[in-house]
Design an enzyme around this catalytic site. Structure first.
Site, mmCIF file in Angstrom:
data_model
loop_
_atom_site.group_PDB
_atom_site.id
_atom_site.type_symbol
_atom_site.label_atom_id
_atom_site.label_comp_id
_atom_site.label_asym_id
_atom_site.label_seq_id
_atom_site.Cartn_x
_atom_site.Cartn_y
_atom_site.Cartn_z
ATOM 1 N N ASN A 77 16.137 66.753 20.231
ATOM 2 C CA ASN A 77 15.660 68.020 20.783
ATOM 3 C C ASN A 77 16.862 68.935 20.864
ATOM 4 O O ASN A 77 17.920 68.517 21.318
ATOM 5 C CB ASN A 77 15.067 67.774 22.177
ATOM 6 C CG ASN A 77 14.671 69.059 22.869
ATOM 7 O OD1 ASN A 77 14.487 70.089 22.226
ATOM 8 N ND2 ASN A 77 14.539 69.000 24.187
ATOM 9 N N LYS A 115 2.721 93.088 35.356
ATOM 10 C CA LYS A 115 2.657 91.749 35.958
ATOM 11 C C LYS A 115 1.801 91.791 37.223
ATOM 12 O O LYS A 115 1.006 90.890 37.474
ATOM 13 C CB LYS A 115 4.059 91.219 36.321
ATOM 14 C CG LYS A 115 4.897 90.761 35.154
ATOM 15 C CD LYS A 115 4.465 89.457 34.511
ATOM 16 C CE LYS A 115 3.546 89.604 33.347
ATOM 17 N NZ LYS A 115 3.959 90.066 32.099
ATOM 18 N N GLU A 164 -1.883 92.145 36.234
ATOM 19 C CA GLU A 164 -2.422 90.934 35.614
ATOM 20 C C GLU A 164 -2.609 89.801 36.616
ATOM 21 O O GLU A 164 -3.608 89.090 36.582
ATOM 22 C CB GLU A 164 -1.454 90.410 34.537
ATOM 23 C CG GLU A 164 -1.383 91.223 33.300
ATOM 24 C CD GLU A 164 -0.467 90.577 32.267
ATOM 25 O OE1 GLU A 164 -0.954 90.259 31.176
ATOM 26 O OE2 GLU A 164 0.738 90.395 32.543
ATOM 27 N N LYS A 205 -4.439 84.197 26.258
ATOM 28 C CA LYS A 205 -3.027 84.097 25.875
ATOM 29 C C LYS A 205 -2.784 84.740 24.504
ATOM 30 O O LYS A 205 -1.810 85.443 24.310
ATOM 31 C CB LYS A 205 -2.609 82.619 25.867
ATOM 32 C CG LYS A 205 -1.130 82.398 25.626
ATOM 33 C CD LYS A 205 -0.293 82.867 26.810
ATOM 34 C CE LYS A 205 1.184 82.796 26.573
ATOM 35 N NZ LYS A 205 1.921 83.715 27.456
HETATM 36 O O1 M6R Z 1 1.508 87.199 21.777
HETATM 37 P P1 M6R Z 1 1.897 88.622 21.878
HETATM 38 O O2 M6R Z 1 3.292 88.817 22.352
HETATM 39 O O3 M6R Z 1 1.641 89.400 20.616
HETATM 40 O O4 M6R Z 1 0.951 89.230 22.990
HETATM 41 C C1 M6R Z 1 0.982 90.592 23.297
HETATM 42 C C2 M6R Z 1 0.223 90.865 24.558
HETATM 43 O O5 M6R Z 1 -1.112 90.489 24.436
HETATM 44 C C3 M6R Z 1 0.839 90.138 25.767
HETATM 45 O O6 M6R Z 1 2.187 90.472 25.941
HETATM 46 C C4 M6R Z 1 0.060 90.501 27.033
HETATM 47 O O7 M6R Z 1 0.305 91.843 27.375
HETATM 48 C C5 M6R Z 1 0.376 89.547 28.168
HETATM 49 N N1 M6R Z 1 -0.803 89.397 28.948
HETATM 50 C C6 M6R Z 1 1.485 90.034 29.023
HETATM 51 O O8 M6R Z 1 1.676 89.302 30.179
#
Ligand code: M6R
Length: 636
Positions: free
Chosen positions: A116, A509, A512, A631
């Site tokens: 790793n 943040k 969310e 995600k």
């Molecule tokens: O996987 P990605 O970096 O492309 O995702 C982009 C956004 O969907 C992501 O950063 C989103 O805003 C998260 N919920 C932030 O916490």
């Protein structure tokens, strides 16, 4: 990132777990497979095992998930064994293929090694080994480490040296640079596993007539709760009866024994109550790993993955950063750094807005697509569009083998490790770090900065993991305030220059995780409208620039703080250590270590993440899986 498990037992070992007593050691394969299953949460893209049998080393490995390895083992079973190692690989050097999966064999197939981390000087060692006639069949740095260990072992063994495997491991480690956990078995030592660690995790599990190794305790939590924490630069040799620890030169060393009182689920979170808290605490590592292996011995930046012709990179006349959400805020930080260091006009655009407005991109445009997942559909479509217009695309991505890097011309991987919590934390800091590296690389290539200027910024960057750790270790005040504010209905965030994207990330943040109305504003924009929102008791978080940076920046934000205070705002200020300029007229001041202005987002973001996470937790929300969010946003 990678998961590592090692096991050695004797036939009459006794283990008592969860009231169940077994006579006879667990089979190595069962222990190793169970450990790998427990370590799946670390993220991986291939898996493999090796066991010692009467006939020598036998290994099976497969790209993809553990299910693929399990079917391989069903088709081609391994004999029962009492010594084995297992690995789940998160690809760094070389794609996620069967061939690149671990274990890697050496010494004519008599030795198996798993790893790793990143061996920084692997190119130099590889050249040396190839010259000696060693044949390498994978693209990995690990196979180079295996070949080195094998060659040292052969020399020691032919000279009749006793205890040759631990000794060979010591000598190999003295040659390796970078971060690594290594585990090796050899057919000449049927009841022994040797391991080494430098800047990469490894713990020992103690059994009765059997012993274990794991990337963390989840690797053996089903079998024992007695564990030993190892120090830096240590070698550990386990047999069924003994655990011997030395340093890289063979001097005896000690580990710290502890009792694991987490349940198995908590163990996967490193003992933290949520993945989000674990990931916030992983950030020193995420930044450190992203910096690792990106300079040569002379201190020049070598972004190996950046395979776009240098003449093209020199002729770029515009950069367009494309991303969504948190990644777009990382892009905004990148803009300040790239324009300052490289003098290339840089735009940042939300991917979903970009391609519907007939943007001007051509062969002289460099597009930087930032995505943690590498699967965000909006960004992927924008990348395709940009390439159709002739632009070259560099992806900054955390997920090896994902679509956006695959469809880009080049990729700069962030090595944050898997981010499980839906809201992004450690990936954000790693993206900013990678963007700094890209900016510095372009400045080096285009001659915008002297080598010593670049070296100075790199040295500042290398101090960041420690500074982030300092913030994490001193976060009680932020946490208490977050709990006290759990009834807030709205929180505003203000920042200027690189503090502006940080303010927007802080607000995102909070939205969310805690479902609280939050907005991030450029502090200079306040008087153009948002100040109308300020009323008695309105909490406002202010990211205050360093007083050591551009003077006007700091004093302008101090004036903004006075303006909103005069209208009843409660101010919570993130300031640099030693900056007491607002102490008398702010309700709360959190200090972060001093750092150059452009790099400050790596520090000022951290208290805002902790604030949102703690406040949401106080409200009883699931911080790992906020409502309505996914995600990877794989639809437009
Ligand atoms: O996987 P990605 O970096 O492309 O995702 C982009 C956004 O969907 C992501 O950063 C989103 O805003 C998260 N919920 C932030 O916490």
């Amino acid at each position: 990132m990678c998961g590592i498990v090692g096991y050695v037992g004797r036939e009459r070992a006794q283990t008592v777990m969860a009231g169940e007593e077994t006579n006879g050691a667990h089979g190595a394969l069962d222990v190793v497979m169970e450990g790998l299953r427990r370590l799946e949460y670390r993220g991986y893209d291939s898996a493999g095992v090796a066991v010692l049998t009467g006939d020598g080393v036998e290994s099976r490995k497969k790209a993809g998930k553990l299910a693929n390895l399990i079917s391989e083992l069903e088709t081609d079973p391994l004999p029962r064994s009492l010594t084995g190692i297992g690995h789940t690989r998160w690809a760094t050097h070389g794609g996620p293929t069967d061939q690149n999966a671990h274990p890697h064999l050496a010494d004519g197939g008599r030795l198996a090694l798993i790893h790793n981390g990143i061996i920084e000087n692997f190119a130099e060692l590889k050249a040396e080994l190839l010259e000696q006639g060693v044949v390498l069949i994978s693209d990995t740095d690990t196979e180079v480490a295996a070949a080195l260990l094998g060659s040292i072992y052969r020399t020691l063994s032919e000279a009749g040296t006793p205890n040759a495997l631990p000794l060979a491991m010591q000598q190999a480690c003295q040659r390796l640079e970078g971060a690594f956990t290594l585990l090796a078995i050899h057919q000449d030592s049927p009841d022994l596993v040797v391991a080494a660690r430098r800047n990469s995790p490894l713990v020992v599990g103690l059994g009765d007539g059997e012993n274990f190794l794991g990337s963390d305790v989840s690797g053996f939590i089903d079998f024992t709760r007695r564990a030993v924490e190892l120090g830096q630069d240590q070698i550990v040799t386990i047999t069924p009866e003994d655990v011997t620890i030395t340093d890289f030169h063979g001097a005896p060393a000690e580990g710290r024994e502890f009792h694991v009182d987490w349940d198995a689920a908590a163990a996967e979170k490193g003992g933290y109550p949520s993945f989000m808290e674990k990931e916030i605490n992983d950030q020193p590592d995420a930044v450190g790993q992203t910096l690792l292996g990106r300079t040569d011995l002379k201190g020049n930046l070598i972004l190996d993955e950046l395979r776009i012709d240098e003449s093209i990179l020199r002729s770029v006349d515009k950069i367009v950063v494309l991303a969504c959400g948190t990644s777009a805020y990382a892009g905004q930080v990148a803009k300040y750094a790239i324009e300052h260091w490289c003098r290339i006009p840089t735009e940042v655009e939300l991917s979903h807005e970009f391609r519907y407005r007939d943007p001007i991109v051509n062969e002289k445009t460099l597009v930087v697509a930032i995505s943690q997942s590498g699967e965000t559909m909006d960004t992927l479509m924008a990348v395709r569009y940009a390439r159709e217009q002739g632009a070259k695309v560099v992806a900054i991505c955390n997920t090896n083998g994902s679509t956006i890097p695959r469809e880009s011309d080049a990729v700069l991987y962030t090595h944050a490790g898997p981010e499980i919590a839906v809201a992004s934390t450690k990936a954000f800091l790693a993206q900013i770090t990678a963007a700094y590296l890209l900016g510095l690389y372009l400045a080096q290539l285009r001659g915008n900065k002297y080598r010593d200027e670049i070296a100075e910024v790199l040295s500042d960057l290398h101090e960041m993991p420690e500074k982030i750790q300092h913030i994490l270790d001193n976060a009680d005040h932020v946490k208490k305030l977050a709990r006290d504010m759990s009834d807030a209905k709205s929180v505003l965030f203000l920042g200027r220059h690189v503090g502006f994207p940080v303010a927007m990330e802080g607000a995102l943040k909070l939205k969310e995780l805690a479902y609280i109305h939050a907005e991030g504003f450029a502090a200079g924009e306040l008087k153009h409208g948002p100040i109308a929102l300020i009323e008695d008791g309105q909490p406002v978080v202010v990211v205050l620039p360093s007083p050591r940076g551009r003077d006007s920046l700091h004093s302008k934000v101090v004036s903004n703080i006075q303006e909103i205070r005069a209208r009843g705002a409660i101010t919570i200020v993130i300031a640099e250590e030693g900056d007491e300029s607002v102490a008398d007229f702010s309700e709360h001041v959190f200090h972060v270590p001093q750092t150059p202005t452009l790099l400050a987002p790596l520090l000022t973001t951290v208290p805002l993440q902790i604030f949102a996470c703690e406040l949401a937790t106080a409200k009883g929300y699931d911080v790992d899986q906020p409502r309505n969010l996914a995600k990877s946003v794989t639809v437009e």
